[in-house]
Design a protein around this motif. Structure first.
Motif, PDB file in Angstrom:
ATOM      1  N   SER A  72       0.842  -1.189   0.000  1.00  0.00           N
ATOM      2  CA  SER A  72       0.000   0.000   0.000  1.00  0.00           C
ATOM      3  C   SER A  72       0.882   1.246   0.000  1.00  0.00           C
ATOM      4  O   SER A  72       1.613   1.514   0.956  1.00  0.00           O
ATOM      5  CB  SER A  72      -0.913   0.013   1.232  1.00  0.00           C
ATOM      6  N   THR A  75      -2.297   4.549   2.357  1.00  0.00           N
ATOM      7  CA  THR A  75      -3.244   3.769   3.153  1.00  0.00           C
ATOM      8  C   THR A  75      -4.231   4.679   3.868  1.00  0.00           C
ATOM      9  O   THR A  75      -3.847   5.706   4.419  1.00  0.00           O
ATOM     10  CB  THR A  75      -2.489   2.925   4.201  1.00  0.00           C
ATOM     11  N   GLN A  87     -10.440   1.125   4.922  1.00  0.00           N
ATOM     12  CA  GLN A  87      -9.653   2.304   4.537  1.00  0.00           C
ATOM     13  C   GLN A  87     -10.528   3.510   4.198  1.00  0.00           C
ATOM     14  O   GLN A  87     -10.010   4.590   3.925  1.00  0.00           O
ATOM     15  CB  GLN A  87      -8.759   1.970   3.343  1.00  0.00           C
ATOM     16  N   THR A 315      -4.819  -4.440   4.675  1.00  0.00           N
ATOM     17  CA  THR A 315      -5.104  -4.137   6.092  1.00  0.00           C
ATOM     18  C   THR A 315      -5.366  -5.398   6.901  1.00  0.00           C
ATOM     19  O   THR A 315      -5.783  -5.311   8.057  1.00  0.00           O
ATOM     20  CB  THR A 315      -6.347  -3.214   6.210  1.00  0.00           C
TER      21      THR A 315
END
Length: 342
Positions: A72, A75, A87, A315
């Protein structure tokens, strides 16, 4: 006529016999109605379905497995309201906004290449890239290409034609832009942009000569009929790669309390998507660790999957690269070489 009778009439015979002739022998993917017939097979026929999907994969794609890592670049703080995504800046998810610097990006690419991966995907949580992001991607792609021999892919949201052309000129090998779900279910998943906007970006990417990576997430409240619809719509789009994610409900998102997809349902979905997309790279992506576990992950590799993401996702945590690469050794599935993907 009942819906089940309509399905039987459409496929005209046992669906696996039909699929063997149509997909395995002729290389033509399943229709929407045929995909639904596979998805609704009784559980005791899952092994047959997986075996046929594996035969299709081996005939039309071969034994090699494409390995990819993702990172990422930007992010959190995304303005869109994708209901599955931690996100989004609209939800209370515990993901803070972070920008990654170029040296860290290059280091991640080098580490990814060391696993044997041929694809490294740069991802940003945005509606679409602004000038600052495009400049950082340009710097990043240039630095990665100077440091390591690996294909660079990007996932930067919706694009304009100018941005598509710019990414192609940078040497971006593949662009990821997931449709996420079928057209009929999309408005229950995202409200800040439309399915058609995503579709348009996908078409521009493909027409510009970059490879198109386009898949979605299973388990976001869609019906089994809508999963069949999604498979057929991907078949119409003809992406080079389809990543299959299974919902990993994230705290603070509207889908936080959704149940995990049942493992048997997940395997039916994997095999059906392979039969709908016989020549496509079908990649294990997020959520498989929770939905399928180690045994189910193995079953999916023998049921149509021919690509994996190693390491962690954006994530959420994934399996270790060592676990996945060890599984490929056990299954005698060679890693696809870089020269084969250029």
């Amino acid at each position: 006529m009942t819906e089940t009778a309509e399905i039987r009439s459409e496929v005209q015979g046992d669906i696996l016999d039909v699929a063997r002739r149509q997909v395995l022998e002729e290389g033509r993917g399943l229709s929407r109605e045929q995909a639904l017939a596979c998805l609704t097979l009784p559980d005791e026929r899952v092994a047959e379905l997986l075996a046929l999907a594996h035969e299709v994969r081996m005939k039309w794609c071969g034994p090699e497995v494409e390995v990819e890592g993702i990172i990422s670049l930007k992010t959190g703080g995304c303005p869109e309201d994708c209901h599955f995504c931690s996100q989004s800046g609209q939800f209370s998810s515990p993901v803070r906004a972070v920008w990654l610097d170029i040296p860290s990006l290059v280091q991640a690419a080098v580490e990814t290449a060391a696993t044997g991966a041929t694809e490294f995907c740069i991802v940003a949580a945005v509606r679409g890239p602004d000038r600052r992001l495009m400049e950082q991607v340009r710097e990043g792609v240039k630095a990665i290409r100077a440091a390591v021999d690996i294909n660079v892919a990007c996932s930067l949201g919706m694009l304009t034609q100018e941005q598509v052309d710019e990414l192609a000129a940078m040497g971006v090998h593949r662009y990821n832009h997931n449709l996420e779900t079928c057209e009929s279910h999309f408005a229950k998943v995202v409200t800040t942009h439309t399915w058609e906007e995503r579709w348009d970006t996908c078409l521009m990417v493909r027409e510009a000569g970059m490879e198109l990576c386009c898949g979605g997430i299973i388990g976001m409240g869609e019906t089994v009929e809508q999963r069949a619809e999604f498979a057929a719509q991907l078949g119409e789009l003809e992406p080079d790669e389809v990543p299959l994610n299974f919902l990993n409900p994230r705290p603070g998102t509207p889908f936080a309390d959704y149940p995990l997809v049942d493992g048997t349902e997940a395997l039916k979905t994997i095999a059906t998507f392979r039969l709908a997309l016989p020549r496509t790279i079908l990649r294990y992506a997020g959520g498989r660790e929770l939905t399928l576990g180690d045994l189910g992950t193995r079953d999916g590799m023998l049921g149509g999957i021919n690509a994996i993401i190693v390491g962690n996702y954006l994530t959420t945590l994934g399996r270790s690269a060592e676990q996945d690469l060890g599984l490929l050794v056990d299954l005698k599935m060679p890693i696809k070489a870089l020269s084969q993907t250029l």
